[in-house]
Design a protein around this motif. Structure first.
Motif, mmCIF file in Angstrom:
data_model
loop_
_atom_site.group_PDB
_atom_site.id
_atom_site.type_symbol
_atom_site.label_atom_id
_atom_site.label_comp_id
_atom_site.label_asym_id
_atom_site.label_seq_id
_atom_site.Cartn_x
_atom_site.Cartn_y
_atom_site.Cartn_z
ATOM 1 N N UNK A 311 14.405 -74.269 -14.307
ATOM 2 C CA UNK A 311 13.401 -74.823 -13.759
ATOM 3 C C UNK A 311 12.661 -74.415 -12.548
ATOM 4 N N UNK A 312 13.395 -73.406 -11.962
ATOM 5 C CA UNK A 312 13.189 -73.060 -10.714
ATOM 6 C C UNK A 312 12.921 -71.594 -10.824
ATOM 7 N N UNK A 313 12.892 -70.888 -11.751
ATOM 8 C CA UNK A 313 12.712 -69.334 -11.768
ATOM 9 C C UNK A 313 11.307 -68.974 -11.813
ATOM 10 N N UNK A 314 11.192 -67.689 -11.580
ATOM 11 C CA UNK A 314 9.922 -67.077 -11.216
ATOM 12 C C UNK A 314 9.395 -66.892 -12.826
ATOM 13 N N UNK A 315 8.045 -66.454 -12.971
ATOM 14 C CA UNK A 315 7.490 -66.097 -14.057
ATOM 15 C C UNK A 315 8.305 -64.810 -14.629
ATOM 16 N N UNK A 316 9.094 -64.888 -15.921
ATOM 17 C CA UNK A 316 9.737 -63.854 -16.466
ATOM 18 C C UNK A 316 10.851 -63.650 -15.759
ATOM 19 N N UNK A 317 11.388 -64.875 -15.229
ATOM 20 C CA UNK A 317 13.136 -65.075 -14.781
ATOM 21 C C UNK A 317 13.154 -64.505 -13.518
ATOM 22 N N UNK A 318 14.317 -64.775 -12.926
ATOM 23 C CA UNK A 318 14.802 -64.217 -11.513
ATOM 24 C C UNK A 318 14.198 -65.290 -10.365
ATOM 25 N N UNK A 319 14.602 -64.701 -9.250
ATOM 26 C CA UNK A 319 13.940 -65.307 -8.126
ATOM 27 C C UNK A 319 13.111 -64.658 -7.166
ATOM 28 N N UNK A 320 12.831 -63.496 -7.580
ATOM 29 C CA UNK A 320 11.924 -62.536 -6.755
ATOM 30 C C UNK A 320 10.804 -62.061 -7.431
ATOM 31 N N UNK A 321 9.446 -62.710 -7.574
ATOM 32 C CA UNK A 321 8.197 -62.284 -8.354
ATOM 33 C C UNK A 321 8.262 -60.856 -8.301
ATOM 34 N N UNK A 327 12.917 -55.948 -9.139
ATOM 35 C CA UNK A 327 14.159 -55.896 -9.002
ATOM 36 C C UNK A 327 14.983 -56.588 -9.967
ATOM 37 N N UNK A 328 16.424 -56.181 -10.296
ATOM 38 C CA UNK A 328 17.078 -57.038 -11.352
ATOM 39 C C UNK A 328 17.971 -57.807 -10.430
#
Length: 453
Positions: A311-321, A327-328
């Motif tokens: 519920x807090x992830x960036x579009x496409x997953x992860x935390x750095x757009x 980056x992975x």
């Protein structure tokens, strides 16, 4: 003699009052709170007006320690330092309270007494300084007073209050008295520090907390924690939990093998080092409890907040757009401040306390390249740690203050840090209680136990 009569009086009074507290139909945690906040203050005057020998003070300490260990759920072999160090519970021993009371009273009498009173004190100090087989609390108090005078006055002379304004007189009296009180506390506490330095097993964490002046932030709410949690916390700090290693040493078990991985079951192993518990996500659950609470505190109306939690992830997953940096890697929390054009990266670790600095270096090395790779915003990186037993180091106090700047205006820094500490403790307690369970089902996030006031 009179000293024996005095001791018998205190012994009877203490026994009666401690048994009354013990018989209260209340939780043991609350009995310790009553002892600290009502019983000890009620005895300060009586300890001030009587003189008690060091031997009798030790007997009174032993009496109170018996009840404290009973209420705390700790074995008789546990070091008493866990109760009295300021980096722990910060409960004064009877000896500490006795000496502090006499030193402060002596100082105020010196400052406010007339020439006749001070002459009488001079005679008593001179007489008792000749003692060779008996410790004099008056001589000790005089040394503390003289040291405070040298520190707070010009030339180290006793102030003549007739030459001062009334307000200056009150302030100087207060400053000197506070100096004596603090100096006495530090000196008497050093005895416990010297003791834990000799302990092979129980003193590890206490030594570390004392040497680095860690903030035992949990002592402000430990008496209100759910039943059993304080017992777990104090025994984990002194390494007296019923782990396989301790039970084998105590003759209560035939093996010290961990039920999960068959390794050696110690406090450190159960709370942070079991490979099976790690793979099952028990330690991740503790970590995520703290992250989830932080996310609820951040001001999402003012900042763009991302996390690896659902519920807090960036579009496409992860935390750095992707438009910030490809980056992975997934830092725990990122906060984009559009107004100031900053991209703030926060990474949490919940290690065993002796590993806090090591983990900070590892995480900083892992994510520091973002400080060069991110060019569209001004990047910042804050790696912070909270010990599995709720300890927060001075460096992490500063780091949490940096994180708190992005919280909602009504979130107080003190409550913010207390909840982070409490959630780590509660999570570790749950991990310990389920150490023999072969399966782990994620129980969901814990709620913050302390309400914002």
């Amino acid at each position: 003699g009179k000293s024996q009569e005095t001791f018998e009086h205190f012994k009877n009074v203490f026994t009666e009052k401690l048994e009354n507290i013990d018989n209260i139909k209340n939780r043991n945690e609350h009995k310790m709170w009553i002892y600290r906040n009502y019983f000890l203050p009620s005895q300060r005057f009586h300890l001030t007006v009587h003189e008690i020998t060091s031997t009798d003070l030790q007997k009174l300490d032993n009496l109170t320690h018996k009840f404290l260990k009973k209420w705390a759920g700790m074995p008789p072999c546990t070091t008493n330092a866990i109760f009295h160090l300021r980096t722990s519970l910060d409960i004064k021993s009877i000896s500490q309270l006795y000496e502090e009371s006499h030193c402060v009273s002596h100082t105020r009498t010196r400052l406010l007494g007339d020439n006749l009173v001070n002459h009488a004190l001079d005679c008593k100090v001179n007489r008792e300084s000749q003692f060779t087989r008996k410790k004099s609390v008056t001589v000790t108090a005089e040394k503390e007073y003289q040291q405070a005078i040298r520190f707070n006055t010009v030339g180290g002379d006793r102030p003549m209050f007739g030459d001062l304004w009334e307000r200056e007189e009150r302030e100087l009296t207060r400053d000197i008295s506070e100096h004596v009180k603090l100096s006495t506390t530090i000196r008497t506490e050093q005895e416990f520090v010297d003791k834990i330095n000799t302990l092979v097993k129980q003193g590890d964490l206490l030594r570390l907390a004392e040497s680095e002046k860690w903030d035992a932030i949990w002592k402000s709410f430990v008496y209100d924690m759910k039943k059993g949690t304080m017992k777990f916390l104090l025994n984990s700090i002194t390494n007296t939990l019923p782990t396989g290693n301790n039970l084998l040493q105590w003759g209560k078990a035939t093996t010290d093998h961990c039920k999960q991985c068959n390794g050696r079951e110690t406090t450190c192993h159960v709370l942070a080092n079991c490979s099976v518990s790690l793979d099952q996500g028990r330690y991740t659950w503790r970590h995520n409890n703290v992250i989830k609470y932080i996310l609820t505190c951040l001001d999402t109306a003012k900042y763009r907040v991302l996390s690896d939690l659902e519920g807090y992830t960036a579009p496409g997953g992860g935390t750095i757009p992707i438009d910030v940096c490809i980056t992975t890697l997934k830092p725990d929390i990122t906060v984009l401040d559009v107004k100031n054009n900053t991209f703030n990266i926060f990474e949490l670790t919940c290690p065993m306390e002796p590993n806090i600095k090591k983990r900070n270096v590892q995480k900083t090395d892992k994510y520091s390249h973002f400080l060069q790779d991110i060019t569209c915003h001004t990047p910042t990186l804050t790696c912070f740690e909270v010990g599995v037993r709720g300890y927060i180091s001075p460096e992490n106090n500063s780091r949490l203050k940096t994180l708190h700047q992005f919280c909602k205006p009504d979130i107080k820094l003190k409550i913010f840090k207390q909840n982070i500490s409490a959630l780590s403790i509660y999570s570790s307690y749950a991990i310990f209680c389920n150490r023999k369970e072969p399966l782990w089902v994620d129980p969901g996030y814990l709620s913050p136990p302390i309400m914002n006031q």
